[in-house]
Scaffold this active site. Sequence first.
Site, mmCIF file in Angstrom:
data_model
loop_
_atom_site.group_PDB
_atom_site.id
_atom_site.type_symbol
_atom_site.label_atom_id
_atom_site.label_comp_id
_atom_site.label_asym_id
_atom_site.label_seq_id
_atom_site.Cartn_x
_atom_site.Cartn_y
_atom_site.Cartn_z
ATOM 1 N N GLU A 51 135.219 22.001 137.510
ATOM 2 C CA GLU A 51 136.628 22.332 137.316
ATOM 3 C C GLU A 51 136.804 23.391 136.224
ATOM 4 O OE1 GLU A 51 136.466 17.786 138.101
ATOM 5 O OE2 GLU A 51 135.152 19.392 137.363
ATOM 6 N N CYS A 83 137.629 16.587 132.259
ATOM 7 C CA CYS A 83 138.181 17.589 133.165
ATOM 8 C C CYS A 83 139.600 17.219 133.593
ATOM 9 C CB CYS A 83 137.285 17.736 134.383
ATOM 10 S SG CYS A 83 135.687 18.493 134.013
ATOM 11 N N ASP A 199 92.565 15.375 146.651
ATOM 12 C CA ASP A 199 93.183 16.684 146.847
ATOM 13 C C ASP A 199 93.365 17.493 145.568
ATOM 14 O OD1 ASP A 199 93.385 15.939 149.488
ATOM 15 O OD2 ASP A 199 95.500 15.362 149.353
#
Length: 373
Positions: A51, A83, A199
Amino acid sequence: MDIEFMQKALQLAKKGTGYTNPNPLVGAVIVKEGRIIGEGFHEVFGGNHAEINAFKHASEEVSGAEMYVTLEPCSHYGKTPPCAVAIVEKGIKKVIIAVKDPNPLVSGKGVRILQENGIEVITGVLEKESRKLNEIFFKYIVTHLPFCILKTAMTLDGKIATYTGDSKWVTGELSREYVHSLRHKVSGIMVGIGTVLSDDPMLTTRLKNGNGRDAVRIIVDSSARIPLDAKVLNIHSKASTIIATTEKADKSKIKTLEQKGAKVIVTPLKENAVDLAFLMKVLGENKIDSVLLEGGSALNYAALSQGIVDKVNAFIAPKIVGGENAKTAVGGQGKAYMNEAIHLKNIHVQFFEHDIMIEGYLQGKTPDVNIVT
């Protein structure tokens, strides 16, 4: 009232993906005489809310205008002022809100401030879309537990690797790009020690535009077997690495890991391994609002069994590799009967070239969180 203005606000909100955690994604549009005169979104955690940014970017006087906002304006003082108060001070006459704040401590207070000051308020406009956009926030703000996404990539016959352990690559490039967008979206990436040993992944975010944000790397390693030269312990990244272990870990190894900059979390034993529910609680306390689980079959089974998974993103490639000893996406003992199977709901299917992604939510999760449009 025009739905297109709220759709625009939702599009703006998405621009904050990956940068606002653990805050929500919020967009705001200011409309005057049918014209958009201001736009804004919550850009980064600790920064202005949507806002306020819309007011800053307004092209003309906003007094008497309408505001479309994807989440109820805040009513409390945090890193920024409320806000709702700013909206009153700016003279906005009408506020259209997609969804109220799910935080039970503040929900409805922003709306009440607006109404008490003579501002017309409409709620529930594109509510499902807003809830879906903020499914991470909706769970975390209420439960203080991370929203957990189990991601897996498998062949048509359910294999995540061949019998030799080869897994590069199961799916195509577009699927892998989407996974990196998921990494950018969440606060943490979790794998098991088996994945690290086989991995040696970096677990970084690599988007094509180069702007991806690395998530915290979380390694589930009940005996602290991780090699000190593992990439997750030796890469240059703003994100930290967490080793989740148990009392089975050697104390001197834990100290060495901490000296290398890793954070070590020691959990109770759960079936002779890391207690994942306990781990999620600690992660939540450390402001990690979401976790992308990229584990192997053992960790996936444990996560599902211990009930920490909220959503599944399963990528299926049109390939068949076979092999009795080739690992499947979910290992463990499994279910004895088909009627015991774990069901997904609110299914969404998406294609990535030849790959198919099936997205679904675990049964029994909060309906407010698990909404797919």
